[in-house]
Design an enzyme around this catalytic site. Structure first.
Site, PDB file in Angstrom:
ATOM      1  N   GLU A 143      -3.909  -9.558   3.476  1.00 35.45           N
ATOM      2  CA  GLU A 143      -4.686  -9.293   4.690  1.00 35.45           C
ATOM      3  C   GLU A 143      -5.802 -10.306   4.908  1.00 35.45           C
ATOM      4  OE1 GLU A 143      -3.516  -7.031   2.637  1.00 35.45           O
ATOM      5  OE2 GLU A 143      -2.872  -5.249   3.730  1.00 35.45           O
ATOM      6  N   GLU A 176       0.833  -1.213   0.000  1.00 36.76           N
ATOM      7  CA  GLU A 176       0.000   0.000   0.000  1.00 36.76           C
ATOM      8  C   GLU A 176       0.871   1.268   0.000  1.00 36.76           C
ATOM      9  OE1 GLU A 176      -2.389  -1.533   3.311  1.00 36.76           O
ATOM     10  OE2 GLU A 176      -4.145  -1.139   2.071  1.00 36.76           O
TER      11      GLU A 176
HETATM   12  N1  3HC Z   1       3.946  -8.366  11.671  1.00 38.65           N
HETATM   13  C1  3HC Z   1       4.621  -8.818  12.742  1.00 38.65           C
HETATM   14  N2  3HC Z   1       5.574  -9.773  12.676  1.00 38.65           N
HETATM   15  C2  3HC Z   1       5.848 -10.282  11.474  1.00 38.65           C
HETATM   16  C3  3HC Z   1       5.179  -9.859  10.313  1.00 38.65           C
HETATM   17  C4  3HC Z   1       4.193  -8.844  10.444  1.00 38.65           C
HETATM   18  N3  3HC Z   1       3.541  -8.363   9.389  1.00 38.65           N
HETATM   19  N4  3HC Z   1       5.666 -10.552   9.267  1.00 38.65           N
HETATM   20  C5  3HC Z   1       6.606 -11.372   9.762  1.00 38.65           C
HETATM   21  N5  3HC Z   1       6.715 -11.211  11.085  1.00 38.65           N
HETATM   22  C6  3HC Z   1       7.659 -11.879  11.985  1.00 38.65           C
HETATM   23  C7  3HC Z   1       7.334 -13.340  12.184  1.00 38.65           C
HETATM   24  O1  3HC Z   1       6.422 -13.517  13.243  1.00 38.65           O
HETATM   25  C8  3HC Z   1       8.696 -13.911  12.502  1.00 38.65           C
HETATM   26  O2  3HC Z   1       8.975 -13.614  13.855  1.00 38.65           O
HETATM   27  P1  3HC Z   1       9.815 -14.642  14.755  1.00 38.65           P
HETATM   28  O3  3HC Z   1      11.144 -14.790  14.077  1.00 38.65           O
HETATM   29  O4  3HC Z   1       9.874 -13.974  16.068  1.00 38.65           O
HETATM   30  O5  3HC Z   1       9.039 -15.916  14.778  1.00 38.65           O
HETATM   31  C9  3HC Z   1       9.643 -13.076  11.647  1.00 38.65           C
HETATM   32  O6  3HC Z   1       8.927 -11.878  11.353  1.00 38.65           O
HETATM   33  C10 3HC Z   1      10.053 -13.723  10.357  1.00 38.65           C
HETATM   34  O7  3HC Z   1       8.880 -14.147   9.674  1.00 38.65           O
HETATM   35  P2  3HC Z   1       8.810 -15.538   8.905  1.00 38.65           P
HETATM   36  O8  3HC Z   1       9.391 -16.614   9.746  1.00 38.65           O
HETATM   37  O9  3HC Z   1       7.404 -15.699   8.456  1.00 38.65           O
HETATM   38  O10 3HC Z   1       9.791 -15.239   7.694  1.00 38.65           O
HETATM   39  P3  3HC Z   1       9.686 -15.748   6.201  1.00 38.65           P
HETATM   40  O11 3HC Z   1      10.895 -15.213   5.521  1.00 38.65           O
HETATM   41  O12 3HC Z   1       9.412 -17.206   6.155  1.00 38.65           O
HETATM   42  O13 3HC Z   1       8.380 -15.031   5.564  1.00 38.65           O
HETATM   43  C11 3HC Z   1       6.922 -13.191   5.104  1.00 38.65           C
HETATM   44  C12 3HC Z   1       8.367 -13.648   5.414  1.00 38.65           C
HETATM   45  C13 3HC Z   1       6.467 -13.752   3.751  1.00 38.65           C
HETATM   46  C14 3HC Z   1       6.935 -11.698   5.049  1.00 38.65           C
HETATM   47  C15 3HC Z   1       5.975 -13.717   6.175  1.00 38.65           C
HETATM   48  O14 3HC Z   1       6.488 -13.405   7.458  1.00 38.65           O
HETATM   49  C16 3HC Z   1       4.588 -13.142   6.109  1.00 38.65           C
HETATM   50  O15 3HC Z   1       3.768 -13.617   5.346  1.00 38.65           O
HETATM   51  N6  3HC Z   1       4.304 -12.115   6.924  1.00 38.65           N
HETATM   52  C17 3HC Z   1       2.989 -11.541   7.029  1.00 38.65           C
HETATM   53  C18 3HC Z   1       2.699 -10.631   5.858  1.00 38.65           C
HETATM   54  C19 3HC Z   1       1.348  -9.994   6.012  1.00 38.65           C
HETATM   55  O16 3HC Z   1       0.353 -10.641   6.310  1.00 38.65           O
HETATM   56  N7  3HC Z   1       1.279  -8.667   5.780  1.00 38.65           N
HETATM   57  C20 3HC Z   1       0.056  -7.955   5.910  1.00 38.65           C
HETATM   58  C21 3HC Z   1      -0.104  -7.493   7.320  1.00 38.65           C
HETATM   59  S1  3HC Z   1      -1.670  -6.749   7.623  1.00 38.65           S
HETATM   60  C22 3HC Z   1      -1.545  -5.191   6.944  1.00 38.65           C
HETATM   61  O17 3HC Z   1      -0.564  -4.850   6.364  1.00 38.65           O
HETATM   62  C23 3HC Z   1      -2.737  -4.319   7.164  1.00 38.65           C
HETATM   63  C24 3HC Z   1      -2.716  -3.069   6.333  1.00 38.65           C
HETATM   64  O18 3HC Z   1      -3.467  -3.262   5.186  1.00 38.65           O
HETATM   65  C25 3HC Z   1      -3.309  -1.934   7.083  1.00 38.65           C
END
Ligand code: 3HC
Length: 708
Positions: free
Chosen positions: A128, A108
């Site tokens: 999301e 975004e």
């Molecule tokens: N918020 C908080 N923590 C997050 C995070 C997030 N968005 N994304 C990743 N983390 C943390 C994980 O919990 C993990 O923490 P840990 O080491 O303490 O367990 C660490 O970051 C590493 O994450 P992964 O083990 O998942 O790392 P990968 O490299 O395997 O994957 C990723 C990376 C693809 C970015 C994956 O973490 C992921 O899918 N993250 C979530 C992405 C997401 O859903 N984004 C949208 C959020 S909602 C939003 O943005 C709302 C907006 O529209 C207003």
């Protein structure tokens, strides 16, 4: 950039480079959006800055909002100070430079920027929906303006990660730089090139792509219809569609307000809470108490599978999909030919359905090499045994592997129930042995249950967990006990579904209750799909070993009648030729009534809740025993197993999380105690369940009774 600053600013000859540095993935945690806004405003105010670049330090651009902040009393940004609003108001162009991930709030930010440049390995998306919410910073309004409402809905409702090259074709990315090139330098050069172009290209000002919805207003209802089955019981996917519809029917600022309202309705919904829990549970499961994260891993560049049966073939396909060369060993040419034909057949079906290209099929087939001699696999880094579930056969295989495999090779078994130590003790290197239990179909199901033998070395276990992740699975550790953790906790569910049939609940009724709950198919239809003969063999074996083993006379009778499930056109249900739809069958009702009479079991009626709770509470009780015995590290690991091994509806969080939402330990204990009175010993409440009920600790916080 100041030490410890989450967002830094550097003026590179008139280009302001704003760097986000919030490891590990640059989530928009408190301080990050504020930092971006502050530097955007400073850059705008500074006459020495002509244009700006937004870039992420470390391995990613921005992975989105900080998910841990949702559902908390977090401070809300002041209107006008949201990152996308400040970008909209910017008088100087901003280039988003994307590597790693630009997801959710990250994409975004990029969409509110004026230009987007990326490396080909980057992934963008609005995931999301996967955590029960919708893009809440303008994503539902800007993406349809950029790619059209249809493509935007597909991306937003699926939540998928879009590879940069596809994003470039769609117009989400303006420019790709070659992999390995200096992205920062390329973004600065782009910023310099566009510094004087006016008006600034803002996606919010474009509406030509929205015309699609005028010429084809049915696209929104068509989308709702197409997701009806998989989005059952959920609100987020429908809210996503409603938000995109708003983009097409309202002026931009009204659409943004509508998006915010819809977002606020979802943030604290039951489904969003459960999905957030599942997200973190799937990260927690990777952590092994007592085994440091930095444990050096053994190589897993080449693999071998012993046994070219259905399971062995599925496992080989999992390796090939992720580019790992794999040899598949069986004793006869005939077995190998059949195994390879099955693999090819599966791929060809995927090609026909359009989910696989022929080139990809050939690439994968090229990685799978059939071999007939143990000597041919001796140099492989990992071998997974997937032969017949008979102890002497397994022991023989492990003796042979011990003789031929190179030193340090990992010796894994895909057994679903045999004591891992029997295999380990057949070798002189039990430290290299562990269980790696796949779930059928092995190339589809995500769960990879790693089973710890008495002597499995820490690096064997750490490498097994990493291997699962390498082939796209979710690895979860289990202790060595009968059925390990996943199947053992699922066992009582299987018993109760059969007993309820004896008591008068028909298979179609039980299936309907579970499908309404959220399973993609009911447990009896699933049994028909797997084949009733599978359970039959293991039941006969267990009955022979254990005089107290509870038989399943109706299921056994069906098998003895030749009703083996879908493959014979009849099992618990009847099937029309070439059709997988289960039809209730009066013949099954006759068998049920006959057997119930023979056994002297009284028939009674069931409420939907009774069916659901009997199946799932039985498993919760067993899960408590598993935790008490220290065979699982965490209650949430069991949830991860149910989500990825048994298709438990994700928006219900998992078995234990769900049990907390229906009254928690106190209610489950009360009900199980009542059933204990009524049905006897099999419902004896687990001591841990009683303790949780007494102390008020929820299931999801239950600690194991001892170390694994
Ligand atoms: N918020 C908080 N923590 C997050 C995070 C997030 N968005 N994304 C990743 N983390 C943390 C994980 O919990 C993990 O923490 P840990 O080491 O303490 O367990 C660490 O970051 C590493 O994450 P992964 O083990 O998942 O790392 P990968 O490299 O395997 O994957 C990723 C990376 C693809 C970015 C994956 O973490 C992921 O899918 N993250 C979530 C992405 C997401 O859903 N984004 C949208 C959020 S909602 C939003 O943005 C709302 C907006 O529209 C207003």
């Amino acid at each position: 950039m100041a030490q410890g600053a989450l967002v830094g600013f550097e003026n590179v000859d008139g280009i302001g480079v704003i760097t986000i540095d919030n490891p590990p993935v640059n989530a928009l945690s408190p301080g990050v959006p504020e930092g971006i806004v502050e530097h955007l405003e400073r850059g705008n105010a500074n006459p020495a800055v002509k244009a700006m670049v937004l870039i992420g330090a470390g391995r990613s651009f921005i992975a989105g909002a900080d998910i841990r902040q949702f559902g908390t009393n977090r401070p809300r940004p002041v209107p006008g100070k949201r990152t996308h609003e400040v970008l909209d108001a910017s008088r100087k162009p901003v280039v988003a430079a994307i590597h790693g991930y630009a997801l959710g709030g990250g994409l975004e930010v990029a969409l509110a920027s004026h230009y987007r440049i990326a490396v080909p390995s980057a992934k963008v998306g609005l995931p999301e929906v996967l955590i029960g919410i919708l893009p809440g910073s303008g994503g539902t309004q800007r993406l349809p303006r950029l790619v059209g409402p249809k493509a935007a809905m597909e991306i937003i409702v699926s939540g998928r990660q879009v590879p940069a090259e596809e994003a470039h074709r769609l117009g989400i990315i303006d420019e790709l730089v070659p992999e390995g090139a200096d992205l920062r330098a390329a973004a600065i050069a782009m910023a310099r090139r566009v510094a004087d172009i006016r008006p600034l290209p803002r996606i919010r000002d474009r509406d030509e792509k929205l015309a699609q919805s005028k010429s084809d207003p049915g696209i929104f209802d068509a989308m709702r219809k197409s997701i009806a089955r998989r989005a059952r019981n959920q609100r987020a996917p429908y809210h996503c569609i409603a938000a995109v519809e708003a983009a097409c029917t309202m002026p931009f600022d009204d659409g943004i307000r509508r998006e915010r309202e819809l977002f606020d309705e979802l943030e604290n919904s039951d489904e969003a809470r459960a999905l957030r829990y599942a997200f973190f549970a799937e990260r927690e499961v990777a952590k092994l108490p007592g085994i440091p994260r930095e444990t050096p891993l053994r190589p897993t560049d080449t693999a071998a599978i012993v046994g070219a049966g259905t399971m062995g073939g599925g496992i080989a396909m999992s390796f090939a999909e992720f580019g790992v060369p794999v040899k598949i060993l069986d004793t006869t040419q005939d077995a190998l030919d059949r195994g390879l034909a099955r693999i090819r057949g599966n791929y060809e079906t995927s090609c026909r359905r359009g989910s696989l290209t022929e080139a990809e099929m050939n690439r994968r087939l090229g990685l799978i090499e059939p071999v007939k001699s143990y000597d041919d696999i001796a140099r492989c880094d990992v071998v997974i045994e997937a032969v017949f579930e008979r102890i002497p056969v397994k022991e023989e295989v492990f003796k042979k592997l011990d003789e031929v495999m190179k030193a340090g090779a990992l010796l894994f078994t895909n057994t679903s129930g045999i004591d891992i130590d029997i295999m380990a003790n057949a070798t002189k290197r039990p430290q290299d042995v562990a269980g790696t239990h796949f779930f059928a179909p092995a190339n589809v199901m995500k769960l990879f249950e790693v089973v710890k033998g008495a002597k499995s070395a820490p690096d064997t276990l750490a490498t097994a967990m990493a291997l699962g992740r390498k082939i796209g699975k979710i690895s979860a550790m289990a202790g060595n006990c009968d059925g390990f953790v996943a199947n053992r906790s699922r066992g009582p569910f299987g018993t109760e579904m059969n007993l309820m049939v004896e008591e008068g609940a028909l298979p179609e009724r039980i299936d309907k209750v579970m499908v309404d709950f959220g399973y993609p198919i009911g447990p009896f239809a699933t049994a028909d799909l797997s084949g009733l003969d599978i359970g039959y063999d293991s039941r006969q074996r267990r009955a022979a070993q254990d005089p107290n083993f509870r038989k399943q006379p109706i299921a056994d009778a069906l098998v003895e009648m030749g009703r083996l499930g879908q493959k014979t056109g009849a099992g618990w249900f009847r099937y029309e030729k070439g059709d997988r739809t289960p039809h209730p069958d009066p013949e099954v009702v006759r068998v049920i009534q006959e057997k119930a009479k023979e056994l002297g079991i009284e028939q009674h009626s069931f409420s939907d809740e009774e069916i659901l709770h009997r199946l799932l509470f039985a498993s919760v009780n067993e899960a408590c025993k598993i935790l008490e015995e220290g065979k699982a590290y965490r209650a949430s690991d069991i949830d991860v197993m149910w989500l990825n091994g048994f298709n438990f509806p994700r928006y219900r969080g998992g078995l234990m999380y769900w049990a907390d939402t229906v009254g928690g330990p106190a209610e489950v204990y009360r009900q199980i105690s009542a059933w204990h009175q009524r049905y006897g010993a099999r419902w004896t409440p687990a001591p841990l369940l009683r303790r949780l009920a007494e102390t008020g600790i929820p299931f999801r916080e239950a600690k194991p009774g001892r170390a694994m």
